[in-house]
Design a protein around this motif. Structure first.
Motif, PDB file in Angstrom:
ATOM      1  N   LEU A  67      10.181  20.167 -38.113  1.00 20.07           N
ATOM      2  CA  LEU A  67      10.893  20.643 -39.121  1.00 20.07           C
ATOM      3  C   LEU A  67      12.343  20.566 -39.135  1.00 20.07           C
ATOM      4  CD1 LEU A  67      10.952  22.075 -42.152  1.00 20.07           C
ATOM      5  CD2 LEU A  67      10.874  24.491 -40.761  1.00 20.07           C
ATOM      6  N   ILE A  68      13.053  21.068 -37.967  1.00 20.54           N
ATOM      7  CA  ILE A  68      14.450  21.000 -37.736  1.00 20.54           C
ATOM      8  C   ILE A  68      14.873  19.384 -37.619  1.00 20.54           C
ATOM      9  CG2 ILE A  68      16.325  21.555 -36.216  1.00 20.54           C
ATOM     10  CD1 ILE A  68      14.633  24.077 -35.439  1.00 20.54           C
ATOM     11  N   ASN A  69      14.297  18.832 -36.987  1.00 19.33           N
ATOM     12  CA  ASN A  69      14.434  17.403 -36.819  1.00 19.33           C
ATOM     13  C   ASN A  69      14.517  16.720 -38.237  1.00 19.33           C
ATOM     14  OD1 ASN A  69      15.372  15.642 -34.771  1.00 19.33           O
ATOM     15  ND2 ASN A  69      13.200  14.657 -34.451  1.00 19.33           N
ATOM     16  N   PHE A  70      13.511  17.059 -39.217  1.00 20.12           N
ATOM     17  CA  PHE A  70      13.471  16.438 -40.555  1.00 20.12           C
ATOM     18  C   PHE A  70      14.840  17.023 -41.305  1.00 20.12           C
ATOM     19  CE2 PHE A  70      12.026  16.947 -44.929  1.00 20.12           C
ATOM     20  CZ  PHE A  70      11.720  15.665 -45.356  1.00 20.12           C
ATOM     21  N   VAL A  71      14.886  18.137 -41.240  1.00 21.74           N
ATOM     22  CA  VAL A  71      15.893  18.688 -41.964  1.00 21.74           C
ATOM     23  C   VAL A  71      17.333  18.187 -41.791  1.00 21.74           C
ATOM     24  CG1 VAL A  71      17.402  20.770 -42.647  1.00 21.74           C
ATOM     25  CG2 VAL A  71      15.125  20.907 -42.633  1.00 21.74           C
ATOM     26  N   ILE A  72      17.418  17.806 -40.492  1.00 20.93           N
ATOM     27  CA  ILE A  72      18.920  17.360 -40.211  1.00 20.93           C
ATOM     28  C   ILE A  72      18.858  15.761 -40.405  1.00 20.93           C
ATOM     29  CG2 ILE A  72      20.240  16.578 -37.894  1.00 20.93           C
ATOM     30  CD1 ILE A  72      19.234  19.119 -36.399  1.00 20.93           C
ATOM     31  N   ALA A  73      17.774  15.169 -40.382  1.00 21.45           N
ATOM     32  CA  ALA A  73      17.664  13.675 -40.752  1.00 21.45           C
ATOM     33  C   ALA A  73      18.071  13.375 -42.313  1.00 21.45           C
ATOM     34  CB  ALA A  73      16.499  13.089 -40.384  1.00 21.45           C
ATOM     35  N   VAL A  74      17.461  14.547 -43.027  1.00 23.21           N
ATOM     36  CA  VAL A  74      17.589  14.483 -44.517  1.00 23.21           C
ATOM     37  C   VAL A  74      19.270  14.823 -44.776  1.00 23.21           C
ATOM     38  CG1 VAL A  74      17.214  15.459 -46.708  1.00 23.21           C
ATOM     39  CG2 VAL A  74      15.469  14.790 -45.098  1.00 23.21           C
ATOM     40  N   VAL A  75      19.658  15.805 -44.000  1.00 19.51           N
ATOM     41  CA  VAL A  75      21.239  15.893 -44.271  1.00 19.51           C
ATOM     42  C   VAL A  75      22.056  14.609 -43.826  1.00 19.51           C
ATOM     43  CG1 VAL A  75      23.079  17.377 -43.508  1.00 19.51           C
ATOM     44  CG2 VAL A  75      20.776  18.502 -44.187  1.00 19.51           C
ATOM     45  N   LEU A  76      21.689  14.066 -42.864  1.00 20.65           N
ATOM     46  CA  LEU A  76      22.524  12.959 -42.246  1.00 20.65           C
ATOM     47  C   LEU A  76      22.258  11.877 -43.388  1.00 20.65           C
ATOM     48  CD1 LEU A  76      21.970  13.125 -38.383  1.00 20.65           C
ATOM     49  CD2 LEU A  76      24.106  13.427 -39.852  1.00 20.65           C
ATOM     50  N   GLN A  77      21.094  11.772 -43.924  1.00 21.61           N
ATOM     51  CA  GLN A  77      21.014  10.487 -44.702  1.00 21.61           C
ATOM     52  C   GLN A  77      21.752  10.871 -46.010  1.00 21.61           C
ATOM     53  OE1 GLN A  77      16.734   9.484 -45.482  1.00 21.61           O
ATOM     54  NE2 GLN A  77      17.279   7.916 -43.935  1.00 21.61           N
ATOM     55  N   ILE A  78      21.834  12.229 -46.530  1.00 22.00           N
ATOM     56  CA  ILE A  78      22.764  12.485 -47.544  1.00 22.00           C
ATOM     57  C   ILE A  78      24.295  11.974 -47.327  1.00 22.00           C
ATOM     58  CG2 ILE A  78      23.422  14.390 -49.045  1.00 22.00           C
ATOM     59  CD1 ILE A  78      20.646  15.422 -48.936  1.00 22.00           C
ATOM     60  N   VAL A  79      24.579  12.397 -46.110  1.00 22.97           N
ATOM     61  CA  VAL A  79      26.037  12.174 -45.770  1.00 22.97           C
ATOM     62  C   VAL A  79      26.125  10.621 -45.922  1.00 22.97           C
ATOM     63  CG1 VAL A  79      27.718  12.376 -43.826  1.00 22.97           C
ATOM     64  CG2 VAL A  79      26.134  14.472 -44.777  1.00 22.97           C
ATOM     65  N   GLY A  80      25.322  10.062 -45.142  1.00 20.18           N
ATOM     66  CA  GLY A  80      25.360   8.551 -45.179  1.00 20.18           C
ATOM     67  C   GLY A  80      25.517   8.091 -46.703  1.00 20.18           C
ATOM     68  N   PRO A  94      25.442   7.741 -38.971  1.00 16.98           N
ATOM     69  CA  PRO A  94      25.403   8.718 -38.403  1.00 16.98           C
ATOM     70  C   PRO A  94      23.792   8.965 -38.116  1.00 16.98           C
ATOM     71  CG  PRO A  94      26.785   9.038 -40.056  1.00 16.98           C
ATOM     72  CD  PRO A  94      26.384   7.566 -40.090  1.00 16.98           C
ATOM     73  N   TYR A  95      22.812   8.812 -39.176  1.00 11.70           N
ATOM     74  CA  TYR A  95      21.601   8.991 -39.309  1.00 11.70           C
ATOM     75  C   TYR A  95      20.879   8.203 -38.119  1.00 11.70           C
ATOM     76  CZ  TYR A  95      16.606   8.309 -40.179  1.00 11.70           C
ATOM     77  OH  TYR A  95      15.212   8.133 -40.146  1.00 11.70           O
ATOM     78  N   TYR A  96      21.055   6.812 -37.966  1.00 12.48           N
ATOM     79  CA  TYR A  96      20.725   5.977 -36.824  1.00 12.48           C
ATOM     80  C   TYR A  96      20.849   6.325 -35.747  1.00 12.48           C
ATOM     81  CZ  TYR A  96      19.730   2.624 -40.678  1.00 12.48           C
ATOM     82  OH  TYR A  96      19.097   2.088 -42.044  1.00 12.48           O
ATOM     83  N   ILE A  97      22.140   6.959 -35.269  1.00 11.46           N
ATOM     84  CA  ILE A  97      22.561   7.699 -33.959  1.00 11.46           C
ATOM     85  C   ILE A  97      21.597   8.667 -33.512  1.00 11.46           C
ATOM     86  CG2 ILE A  97      24.339   8.666 -32.765  1.00 11.46           C
ATOM     87  CD1 ILE A  97      26.460   6.846 -34.113  1.00 11.46           C
ATOM     88  N   ALA A 102      18.776   9.187 -30.676  1.00 13.56           N
ATOM     89  CA  ALA A 102      18.915  10.315 -29.727  1.00 13.56           C
ATOM     90  C   ALA A 102      17.771  11.200 -29.711  1.00 13.56           C
ATOM     91  CB  ALA A 102      20.259  11.015 -30.063  1.00 13.56           C
ATOM     92  N   THR A 103      17.017  11.413 -30.895  1.00 11.19           N
ATOM     93  CA  THR A 103      15.899  12.317 -30.787  1.00 11.19           C
ATOM     94  C   THR A 103      14.649  11.550 -30.640  1.00 11.19           C
ATOM     95  OG1 THR A 103      15.943  12.295 -33.212  1.00 11.19           O
ATOM     96  CG2 THR A 103      17.372  14.012 -31.895  1.00 11.19           C
ATOM     97  N   LEU A 104      14.553  10.202 -30.540  1.00 11.42           N
ATOM     98  CA  LEU A 104      13.294   9.635 -30.498  1.00 11.42           C
ATOM     99  C   LEU A 104      12.562   9.927 -29.418  1.00 11.42           C
ATOM    100  CD1 LEU A 104      11.353   7.506 -31.796  1.00 11.42           C
ATOM    101  CD2 LEU A 104      12.767   5.911 -30.523  1.00 11.42           C
TER     102      LEU A 104
END
Length: 119
Positions: free
Chosen positions: A29-42, A50-53, A57-59
């Motif tokens: 859940l936390i991973n998903f939320v951070i990824a969505v926020v980074l995509q919006i920022v992107g 930022p999303y790809y980095i 890093a979390t793969l």
């Protein structure tokens, strides 16, 4: 919640042992939320770097906690590969990840619910 996430990142390459359902799903859940926020920022800054980095890093930690979750259900981590089977594989994997862990000790370790560090 944050402690669960930090604990998984600290054990980033730990593919042995077991992980409880709560531990796995909170990390996801936390991973998903951070990824969505980074995509919006992107999209706002017109680059997805930022999303790809973050993804890179979390793969490994995401794979490790999924393997440990499968270990808790008494399955090998190789069952992650069932997700490669179109449609049905992802559903089967989801069922495995959502299943209750085995209450007894198995070849992957003791029941994490009974440990003093239980989440």
């Amino acid at each position: 919640m944050r402690d669960v996430y930090k604990r998984q990142l600290k054990n980033y390459a730990g593919f042995s042992g077991r992980a409880r359902r709560k531990e796995y799903w909170m990390f996801t859940l936390i991973n998903f939320v951070i990824a969505v926020v980074l995509q919006i920022v992107g999209f706002a800054i017109d680059t997805q770097v930022p999303y790809y980095i973050y993804f890179a890093a979390t793969l490994i930690p995401a794979l490790a906690v999924a393997v440990r979750r499968l270990h808790d259900t008494g399955r090998s981590g190789w069952w992650l590969l069932i997700a490669l089977v179109p449609l049905v594989g992802a559903i089967v994997l989801l069922v495995f990840l959502a299943s209750e862990g085995k209450p007894e000790t198995n070849e992957h370790g003791a029941n994490p619910k009974l440990s003093p560090q239980a989440v």
